[in-house]
Design an enzyme around this catalytic site. Structure first.
Site, PDB file in Angstrom:
ATOM      1  N   CYS A   8       1.301   2.754   1.069  1.00 37.49           N
ATOM      2  CA  CYS A   8       1.505   1.379   0.646  1.00 37.49           C
ATOM      3  C   CYS A   8       1.367   0.430   1.846  1.00 37.49           C
ATOM      4  CB  CYS A   8       2.849   1.253  -0.071  1.00 37.49           C
ATOM      5  SG  CYS A   8       3.013  -0.243  -1.065  1.00 37.49           S
ATOM      6  N   ALA A   9       2.375  -0.314   2.185  1.00 33.95           N
ATOM      7  CA  ALA A   9       2.319  -1.216   3.339  1.00 33.95           C
ATOM      8  C   ALA A   9       2.553  -0.479   4.657  1.00 33.95           C
ATOM      9  CB  ALA A   9       3.353  -2.324   3.188  1.00 33.95           C
TER      10      ALA A   9
END
Length: 134
Positions: free
Chosen positions: A54-55
């Site tokens: 994800c991030a």
């Protein structure tokens, strides 16, 4: 959520793999943790697995761990993958680094981690149990 152990109490243990979950503000907090960043760099230098979804691949990028490697992340964080060859793929495994795009690719990411640690047959057996196509 309450931690059952603090980073300082486990940072010298030898794990097979370091895996960073994504999400905000968690990713920002991971990137701000000096001890974790030092541990990630040590693992990467030793050729050990460093992984993020994800991030969180941005933490790897900001620490110079993606230079010359294919990587993916949640849309909008591409600019933080310093030195990476951004692919927008669901999951990328390049050398000792595994990155995942986001929540919708969590199963693919988990299967890539299993493949790295236990081999393709183990990942396939788990995917088959989920009625999931690898």
């Amino acid at each position: 959520v309450y931690a059952d152990v603090m980073f300082e109490d486990i940072c010298d243990t030898e794990a097979d793999m370091l895996v960073l979950p994504g999400g905000m503000p968690g990713t920002t907090n991971l990137g701000a943790h000096t001890g974790l960043c030092e541990l990630l760099c040590r693992y990467a230098a030793q050729g050990r697995w460093v992984c993020a979804i994800c991030a969180a691949p941005s933490v790897l990028g900001e620490n110079g761990l993606l230079k010359g490697k294919r990587a993916t992340c949640y849309p909008g964080f591409e600019g933080k993958l310093e030195g990476a060859d951004y692919t927008a793929g669901r999951v990328e495994t390049d050398g000792n680094v595994i990155t995942g795009k986001g929540p919708g690719t969590a199963i693919d990411f988990a299967l890539a981690l299993i493949t790295a640690l236990q081999g393709e047959s183990a990942a396939k057996a788990i995917a088959d149990g989920l009625q999931y196509t690898v």
